[in-house]
Structures are given as structure tokens and as C-alpha cells.
Scaffold this motif. Structure first.
Motif, PDB file in Angstrom:
ATOM      1  N   LYS A  62       0.703  -1.233  -0.127  1.00  0.00           N
ATOM      2  CA  LYS A  62      -0.001   0.178  -0.023  1.00  0.00           C
ATOM      3  C   LYS A  62       0.882   1.234   0.112  1.00  0.00           C
ATOM      4  O   LYS A  62       0.674   2.078  -0.799  1.00  0.00           O
ATOM      5  CB  LYS A  62      -0.984   0.013   1.263  1.00  0.00           C
ATOM      6  CG  LYS A  62      -1.834  -1.070   1.335  1.00  0.00           C
ATOM      7  CD  LYS A  62      -2.550  -1.102   2.717  1.00  0.00           C
ATOM      8  CE  LYS A  62      -2.062  -1.184   3.979  1.00  0.00           C
ATOM      9  NZ  LYS A  62      -1.159  -2.322   4.303  1.00  0.00           N
ATOM     10  N   THR A  63       1.805   1.195   1.029  1.00  0.00           N
ATOM     11  CA  THR A  63       2.687   2.482   1.026  1.00  0.00           C
ATOM     12  C   THR A  63       3.466   2.508  -0.292  1.00  0.00           C
ATOM     13  O   THR A  63       3.675   3.744  -0.936  1.00  0.00           O
ATOM     14  CB  THR A  63       3.626   2.394   2.305  1.00  0.00           C
ATOM     15  OG1 THR A  63       2.902   2.228   3.426  1.00  0.00           O
ATOM     16  CG2 THR A  63       4.635   3.559   2.308  1.00  0.00           C
ATOM     17  N   THR A  64       3.914   1.605  -0.886  1.00  0.00           N
ATOM     18  CA  THR A  64       4.496   1.510  -2.027  1.00  0.00           C
ATOM     19  C   THR A  64       3.827   2.274  -3.205  1.00  0.00           C
ATOM     20  O   THR A  64       4.425   3.041  -4.076  1.00  0.00           O
ATOM     21  CB  THR A  64       4.831   0.154  -2.496  1.00  0.00           C
ATOM     22  OG1 THR A  64       5.755  -0.617  -1.415  1.00  0.00           O
ATOM     23  CG2 THR A  64       5.829  -0.005  -3.595  1.00  0.00           C
TER      24      THR A  64
ATOM     25  N   PHE B   9       2.521  10.950   5.593  1.00  0.00           N
ATOM     26  CA  PHE B   9       3.271   9.597   5.815  1.00  0.00           C
ATOM     27  C   PHE B   9       2.568   8.918   7.028  1.00  0.00           C
ATOM     28  O   PHE B   9       1.731  10.014   7.776  1.00  0.00           O
ATOM     29  CB  PHE B   9       4.500   9.943   6.203  1.00  0.00           C
ATOM     30  CG  PHE B   9       5.380   9.804   4.875  1.00  0.00           C
ATOM     31  CD1 PHE B   9       5.385  10.814   3.908  1.00  0.00           C
ATOM     32  CD2 PHE B   9       6.562   8.833   4.528  1.00  0.00           C
ATOM     33  CE1 PHE B   9       6.211  10.723   2.736  1.00  0.00           C
ATOM     34  CE2 PHE B   9       7.033   8.755   3.498  1.00  0.00           C
ATOM     35  CZ  PHE B   9       7.117   9.736   2.683  1.00  0.00           C
ATOM     36  N   GLN B  10       2.595   7.766   7.426  1.00  0.00           N
ATOM     37  CA  GLN B  10       2.050   7.104   8.584  1.00  0.00           C
ATOM     38  C   GLN B  10       2.489   7.910   9.748  1.00  0.00           C
ATOM     39  O   GLN B  10       1.584   8.101  10.681  1.00  0.00           O
ATOM     40  CB  GLN B  10       2.506   5.600   8.352  1.00  0.00           C
ATOM     41  CG  GLN B  10       1.688   4.951   9.248  1.00  0.00           C
ATOM     42  CD  GLN B  10       1.971   3.460   9.098  1.00  0.00           C
ATOM     43  OE1 GLN B  10       2.580   3.098   8.190  1.00  0.00           O
ATOM     44  NE2 GLN B  10       1.411   2.379  10.035  1.00  0.00           N
ATOM     45  N   LYS B  11       3.675   7.953  10.018  1.00  0.00           N
ATOM     46  CA  LYS B  11       4.095   8.957  11.083  1.00  0.00           C
ATOM     47  C   LYS B  11       4.144  10.097  10.740  1.00  0.00           C
ATOM     48  O   LYS B  11       4.314  10.741   9.913  1.00  0.00           O
ATOM     49  CB  LYS B  11       5.852   8.682  11.436  1.00  0.00           C
ATOM     50  CG  LYS B  11       5.899   7.339  12.177  1.00  0.00           C
ATOM     51  CD  LYS B  11       7.302   7.274  12.483  1.00  0.00           C
ATOM     52  CE  LYS B  11       7.836   5.978  12.981  1.00  0.00           C
ATOM     53  NZ  LYS B  11       9.232   5.820  13.492  1.00  0.00           N
TER      54      LYS B  11
ATOM     55  N   LEU C 164      -3.147   9.778   1.983  1.00  0.00           N
ATOM     56  CA  LEU C 164      -3.082   9.443   3.345  1.00  0.00           C
ATOM     57  C   LEU C 164      -2.586   7.987   3.537  1.00  0.00           C
ATOM     58  O   LEU C 164      -3.100   7.303   3.363  1.00  0.00           O
ATOM     59  CB  LEU C 164      -4.421   9.667   3.981  1.00  0.00           C
ATOM     60  CG  LEU C 164      -5.117  11.180   3.766  1.00  0.00           C
ATOM     61  CD1 LEU C 164      -6.120  11.321   4.464  1.00  0.00           C
ATOM     62  CD2 LEU C 164      -4.262  12.192   4.215  1.00  0.00           C
ATOM     63  N   ASP C 165      -1.333   7.829   4.097  1.00  0.00           N
ATOM     64  CA  ASP C 165      -1.027   6.368   4.477  1.00  0.00           C
ATOM     65  C   ASP C 165      -1.058   6.325   6.024  1.00  0.00           C
ATOM     66  O   ASP C 165      -0.546   6.580   6.976  1.00  0.00           O
ATOM     67  CB  ASP C 165       0.333   6.540   4.470  1.00  0.00           C
ATOM     68  CG  ASP C 165       0.964   5.008   4.244  1.00  0.00           C
ATOM     69  OD1 ASP C 165       0.086   4.140   4.524  1.00  0.00           O
ATOM     70  OD2 ASP C 165       2.039   4.829   4.292  1.00  0.00           O
ATOM     71  N   GLU C 166      -2.218   5.340   6.190  1.00  0.00           N
ATOM     72  CA  GLU C 166      -2.717   4.972   7.424  1.00  0.00           C
ATOM     73  C   GLU C 166      -2.582   6.088   8.662  1.00  0.00           C
ATOM     74  O   GLU C 166      -2.015   6.151   9.571  1.00  0.00           O
ATOM     75  CB  GLU C 166      -1.775   3.713   7.983  1.00  0.00           C
ATOM     76  CG  GLU C 166      -1.555   2.832   6.992  1.00  0.00           C
ATOM     77  CD  GLU C 166      -1.477   1.299   7.728  1.00  0.00           C
ATOM     78  OE1 GLU C 166      -1.993   1.234   8.566  1.00  0.00           O
ATOM     79  OE2 GLU C 166      -1.115   0.477   6.746  1.00  0.00           O
ATOM     80  N   PRO C 167      -3.595   6.977   8.244  1.00  0.00           N
ATOM     81  CA  PRO C 167      -3.120   8.578   9.393  1.00  0.00           C
ATOM     82  C   PRO C 167      -3.822   7.924  10.671  1.00  0.00           C
ATOM     83  O   PRO C 167      -3.765   8.671  11.661  1.00  0.00           O
ATOM     84  CB  PRO C 167      -3.886   9.381   8.556  1.00  0.00           C
ATOM     85  CG  PRO C 167      -5.065   8.741   7.871  1.00  0.00           C
ATOM     86  CD  PRO C 167      -4.279   7.513   7.302  1.00  0.00           C
TER      87      PRO C 167
HETATM   88 MG   LIG Z   1       2.627   0.968   4.881  1.00  0.00          MG
END
Ligand SMILES: [Mg+2]
Ligand SMILES: Nc1ncnc2c1ncn2[C@@H]1O[C@H](COP(=O)(O)OP(=O)(O)O)[C@@H](O)[C@H]1O
Lengths: 353, 264
Positions: A42-44, A81-83, A157-160
Motif C-alpha cells: 500500500k505505502t509503495t 506519511f504514516q508517522k 493518506l498513509d494510515e493516518p
Molecule cells: Mg505501509
């Protein structure tokens, strides 16, 4: 405007391909979630859209234009990003204004926009806070505000919500939903949480092992999964096999009518029934006999494993007065049976997961 | 209890730093001071009058030269050491172990050997007895330290900050100046300080490569020591220590664990 089209994207980090033949269309103003377990890629995919990694093959179009050769800073897609990744040497206002400053936006207008976004993300009054003085939820909102202030065509949005605890998670989800509805910003929302994806998005796309398995409205994916693996991801645990004959699916647990459009005849097919749709009773009113193997009390529901001959069914029921070893009977309501089309994966394959 | 222990330790550290300076200061304010006496007698400012007076211009020139050499060396060490440390800290490549061995060489091999070895080359290259030659030989001692410090900084560096910045619209150059530099600033200051102090205190290599032409403060200091005038040597020593001490004070808030651990 904001329309995103991914065509045949293939991505690899050196060795094995991580994303394969990925096709997805996110329409203007739409919120589409990219759902999949950890490591699915997913992030990719997000990074590829943002321009942070280059796909090996395929094409990415934003508003109809190929962005293949545009560096990330020139793409009208901003990734969160997630973080939170807030710059520790800047306060909240400077963090939110970072992108505007990079663009050389006039300070006055920038301030105005920052104030608007801070209000929208409920951060008013925190302008001059240092980053480390913020709570986790506030940090996540600053990181969202930092992207929103740029009004990108595509928001990634990556896993916010993944770093927040349950309570905050719900608030943040509602906030994101509200902001999206208000700004109509085209959003690709990554999550590993199926419930989150179903709740938040207009459409859900499911990524398993680097392959897009199904795209559709939340209800479609949940009630009409394309194949057993998709069903399994959404919590289906009961799979039965049967042979199609003259429009009927015949299995050892009953005969069910095949939906229209199935041309298969004489083929072995797989069907599933969701744990909450199975009926279980200690009386003899149901046709299939079984024995309770295990019981998990989950509060609002009780999960029961029932062995019927060689098959183990998982039943989710609101009744709690069962005990292991008990002889029960179960029932598969015909209208809840989902028979997978012939081209879906075979049953043996999913058993390995 | 812990507060008290901490105070004792802090006091000990301060004492350890300051105590050696007390005799030095006393020396510099004596006219003569012979062995069994506990105090110099007679007290006097002869040495300081000499240092600030007759020898003043000579010492100021040496001080300026030393500062200039050390500053240029520190800047070059940081400019070269930062990208090198970044590569070593962030990426895996073949020969990484070899690099770390090579880096420790100038630290392990006696400075005399390094300077003498380089001297021959520098003569051929026309670098002997030049400012550039001295800076270069100082760099051979300073660079390993800056590379090691920056290697440590970057092995704890989160590249996602840079990706996030780029996605927010920062160009490669902006990422460098607006993100990487501020994130690693403390580490860079520490690396620069190491290089500055090392260069500042170089004597042998400056003497060999500079051939007495590049008279930095240590060179002058040793010359004065040789003349046997202790009070003068002591006051020059103080002149020598003060800038180093100031450099340390100026960078104090960047020292400590935070500076070399980077940001997650
Ligand atoms: Mg990820
Ligand atoms: N920089 C990288 N180098 C090599 N492999 C990577 C890299 N980043 C991710 N991967 C691999 O690619 C796969 C997908 O990663 P990712 O997109 O982060 O998954 P997700 O976000 O769905 O959890 C994983 O198997 C991961 O190990």
C-alpha cells in the motif's frame, strides 16, 4: 480538479515485484481507500503516485496528464506519511506553512491559508506550540493540515489513524471524512483496517500481496467478494465446496440456487457464508448436526467453532449459553450463501493462508 | 540523594577542567617562580606586558593564522565529512568495513609518520610551506573524526523526513538546506568543533609541512617555551586556550547525546 488514474503499475525493490499490474481510478472528489494487510504494498503505491519511487512499468495520470517524469515536488499530489514526521525545529505554524514557503508563497496569503486550515483541522490556538508539546492526535492533525494547506489535486493518506488509540481514531476518522466532504479533495486513503475502509470511503480497493483484488463500493466488497481470499480478508471463515448442476449448487450441507448469470455446469465451485449469518441452535430444528469445539466470548457476540463431519464452521451469535462439547444443529440460510464465480481461486489455495 | 551526587560529579568535572589552569594563571602573573616555593615571588605582570606589548603583534598574527587555519580546516572537514557520513550511515555498499579501517588509519598511525610521509608528496606538489598544505595535513587528522561523527548522526536519520518534504514541494536543494541541515545541525556543530579543536592544537604536522613559515600559535608557543621563560609561555598558553574554550562554550548546547543520535 483531481482525478487519478493508475495503469498497469509494476513496482519492485531490486528483487521480487512488490506491486503487480495495478490498475485504479480515483474520480474527482472521491475518497477511495486502498485496503490491505501489512506488507501488501500500500505505502509503495502511494509513494509511486507521490513520485517518491519510480514504477518499473505502468503509467500514472493526474487530471489526464502523465506525471511519469515529474519529480515529487512538481506533482499535484501530496502524501501524508504514516508517522506525523513534523519538523522538530519548527513550530506548528511553520510546519503547516512549510509547503507554501517552499513554493515561495507571499507571507500574507500564506498566513491566511494556514489560519483557515488550522481552524479546519481543529488546531486553532496552537500556532506557536513546539512540535514535541503536542499530543499524538494533534501531531497527526498538523501533518494532515500541512498537506491540506497546499490544496493538492490528490491527497494521499498513509494510515493516518494507525498511531492513535481507539477513541482518538474515531474522532480523527470523522474529522477526515468531514474535511473530505467539505473540501471535495480527491483522496486515496491507505489502511489495513477493513472496518475503517468500509466506514470512510466511497469506494474500497483491496490489495493482497501486491495485487489489486477487488474495487467497489464498501457493501459490494463485503457482501459480494470476488473470490474466497477477498471474503476471507473481510472475515469470512466458512467455505464449502459443491458441484453445480442445472442451476443448483449441490454440497454436503445442502443444495442452493445458483445466481443468474452462472454458466458453469458440472464444475466444482466454492461458496461461503459469513459467521454472523450462520444459525446455530441446541434444538433439533436445523438439519446439520455438529459439535461445539471452542467458544470465544467477545462481548456483544460469541464466536463458536462447530465441527460438522470434516468441516469446521465458525458461527457468530448473540446468544451466549453454549458450552464446548455440546451437540448443536446449524442452518445455512440460502439467501446468505455466496457462491463464487468459476474463475475465482480454488478452495485449496486459500486454505494455505 | 541523586541531586547531591549529581552536584558532586558536576563539581568534580568543573574542578578537573579548571584546576590545571590555576598554576598556569599563577605562572603568568609571576616574574619568577622557583622550585620549592609554593607561590611565585615576586608577583608581577611582566609576562602579560610582554605578551600584549612587544610580542603583541607577533602573537596576534599567530592567533589570527591559527584561527584561520582551524576555521578553514573545520569547514572543509564538515563539507566533506557530511556527505561521506551520510553515505556511510544511510546506505549499505561493498567495502564499507574497509572504509572504516582506512578512516582510523590517520588516528592510529603516529602523526609524525603521517606528516613526514605527506611532506615528500607535498614538496612535489608545491604544497609544502603553504597555507593550503597545512590545512590539508590537518584535514588528514580531522576528517576521520567528522566522518565518524556524521556517520553516527546519519545512521539514526529518518529519510522519511526528506521524502515528506519533497512531497510537500521542496526541491532537492531545499530539502538539503531546509530539512537535512536543520535536522543534523547539532551533529554538524559537534563535528566542526572536533575538527576545529584538533586543527587548533596541531603542532608537529604544522611544523613539518609548514616548515616554520606558517607560524600558528602552537608553533610560537613552543618557540617561547624553548626560550625557557615560563611566565611568558604560561600567558601565551592562556591566549592559546581561550579561543578553544570559547569555541567549546559556543557549541555547548549542541553537545550531548541528542546531537549525535539524530531524529526519528
Ligand atoms: Mg505501509
Ligand atoms: N525500501 C524498500 N526496500 C525493499 N523492500 C521494501 C522497501 N519498502 C518496502 N519493501 C517491501 O515491499 C513490500 C510492501 O511494502 P509496503 O508498501 O510498505 O507495504 P504496506 O504499506 O502495505 O504495509 C513489503 O514486503 C516490504 O518488505
Amino acid at each position: 480538479m483531481g482525478e487519478l488514474i493508475l495503469k498497469n503499475i509494476n513496482i519492485r525493490y531490486g528483487g521480487e515485484p512488490v506491486v503487480r499490474d495495478f490498475n485504479l481510478e480515483v474520480r474527482n472528489g472521491e475518497m477511495v481507500s486502498l485496503l490491505g494487510p501489512s506488507g501488501a504494498g500500500k505505502t509503495t503505491v502511494l509513494k509511486a503516485v507521490a513520485g517518491l519511487i519510480r514504477p518499473e512499468r505502468g503509467e500514472i495520470l493526474i487530471d489526464g496528464y502523465s506525471v511519469q517524469d515529474l519529480p515529487p515536488e512538481k506533482r499535484d499530489a501530496v502524501m501524508v506519511f504514516q508517522k506525523p514526521l513534523l519538523f522538530p525545529f519548527m513550530n506548528v505554524m511553520q510546519n503547516v506553512g512549510f509547503g507554501l514557503r517552499m513554493r515561495g508563497e507571499p507571507v500574507r496569503e500564506a498566513r491566511q491559508r494556514i489560519q483557515e486550515i488550522l481552524a479546519l483541522t481543529q488546531l486553532g490556538g496552537l500556532e506557536y506550540r513546539k512540535v514535541h508539546e503536542l499530543s499524538g492526535g494533534q501531531q497527526q492533525r498538523v501533518s494532515l493540515a500541512r498537506a491540506l494547506v497546499l490544496k493538492p489535486a490528490i491527497l494521499l493518506l498513509d494510515e493516518p489513524l494507525s498511531n492513535l488509540d481507539a477513541n482518538l481514531r474515531q474522532q480523527m476518522r470523522e474529522l477526515i471524512q468531514e474535511i473530505q466532504a467539505q473540501t471535495r479533495i480527491t483522496t486515496l486513503f491507505v489502511t489495513h483496517d477493513q472496518a475503517e475502509a468500509l466506514m470512510i470511503s466511497h469506494r474500497v480497493s483491496l490489495l493482497l500481496n501486491g495485487r489489486l483484488r477487488q474495487v467497489g463500493k464498501p457493501r459490494e466488497l463485503f457482501y459480494r467478494p470476488a473470490d474466497p481470499e477477498v471474503a476471507r480478508f473481510f472475515g469470512a471463515r466458512n467455505f464449502i465446496q459443491g458441484r453445480v448442476k442445472d442451476g443448483w449448487f449441490q454440497s454436503e450441507f445442502g443444495t442452493f440456487q445458483v445466481p443468474q448469470g452462472f454458466t458453469a455446469n458440472g464444475d466444482w465451485l466454492t461458496a461461503t457464508i459469513r459467521p454472523e449469518d450462520l444459525r446455530v441452535s441446541p434444538d433439533s430444528q436445523f438439519e446439520i448436526q455438529g459439535e461445539i469445539q471452542k467458544i470465544n466470548f467477545e462481548g456483544s457476540a460469541t464466536r463458536i467453532w462447530v465441527r460438522c463431519r470434516t468441516t469446521e464452521f465458525v458461527v457468530l451469535t448473540s446468544e451466549a449459553d453454549f458450552f464446548p462439547g455440546q451437540n448443536v444443529r446449524i442452518h445455512l440460510p440460502p439467501d446468505k450463501i455466496r457462491i463464487f464465480p468459476p474463475d475465482s481461486k480454488e478452495f485449496e489455495k486459500i486454505e494455505e493462508i | 540523594m541523586i541531586g547531591l551526587a549529581r552536584k558532586i560529579v558536576a563539581g568534580g568535572v568543573v574542578a578537573a577542567v579548571i584546576l590545571p589552569f590555576i598554576p598556569l594563571i599563577m605562572w603568568s602573573f609571576s616574574n619568577r617562580w622557583f622550585y620549592p616555593d609554593l607561590w611565585p615571588r615576586p608577583w608581577g605582570t611582566r609576562a602579560w606586558e610582554y605578551v600584549l606589548g612587544i610580542a603583541g603583534s607577533q602573537i596576534t598574527a599567530a592567533l589570527g593564522r591559527s584561527l584561520w587555519v582551524a576555521a578553514v580546516t573545520a569547514v572543509m572537514a564538515v563539507v566533506v565529512g557530511t556527505p561521506a557520513g551520510r553515505a556511510l550511515g544511510l546506505y549499505d555498499f561493498k567495502g564499507k568495513d574497509l572504509v572504516s579501517v582506512l578512516l582510523t588509519l590517520p588516528v592510529i598511525v603516529p602523526p609524525l609518520c603521517v606528516a613526514m610521509g605527506l611532506h615528500l608528496w607535498f614538496i612535489k606538489l608545491g604544497l609544502a610551506e603553504t597555507f593550503g598544505g597545512v590545512v590539508l595535513v590537518h584535514l588528514t587528522f580531522c576528517l576521520p573524526y567528522t566522518v565518524f561523527v556524521m556517520w553516527g548522526v546519519f545512521s539514526n536519520y529518518n529519510l522519511d523526513f526528506e521524502d515528506q518534504a519533497r512531497s510537500l514541494g521542496a526541491s532537492t536543494l531545499q530539502v538539503m538546506y531546509r530539512v537535512m541541515l536543520p535536522l543534523t545541525f547539532s551533529g554538524i556543530v559537534v563535528a566542526g568543533l572536533f575538527a576545529f579543536l584538533l586543527s587548533w592544537s596541531q603542532y608537529l604536522s604544522t611544523l613539518i609541512i609548514g616548515g616554520g613559515k606558517i607560524t600558528t600559535l602552537p608553533i610560537l608557543l613552543f618557540a617561547l617555551m624553548g626560550s625557557g621563560d615560563r611566565p611568558v609561555a604560561a600567558s601565551v598558553s592562556i591566549v592559546f586556550v581561550v579561543p578553544a574554550f570559547l569555541a567549546l562554550l559556543l557549541s555547548a548546547r549542541h553537545l550531548g547525546r541528542r546531537s549525535i543520535t539524530g531524529v526519528r
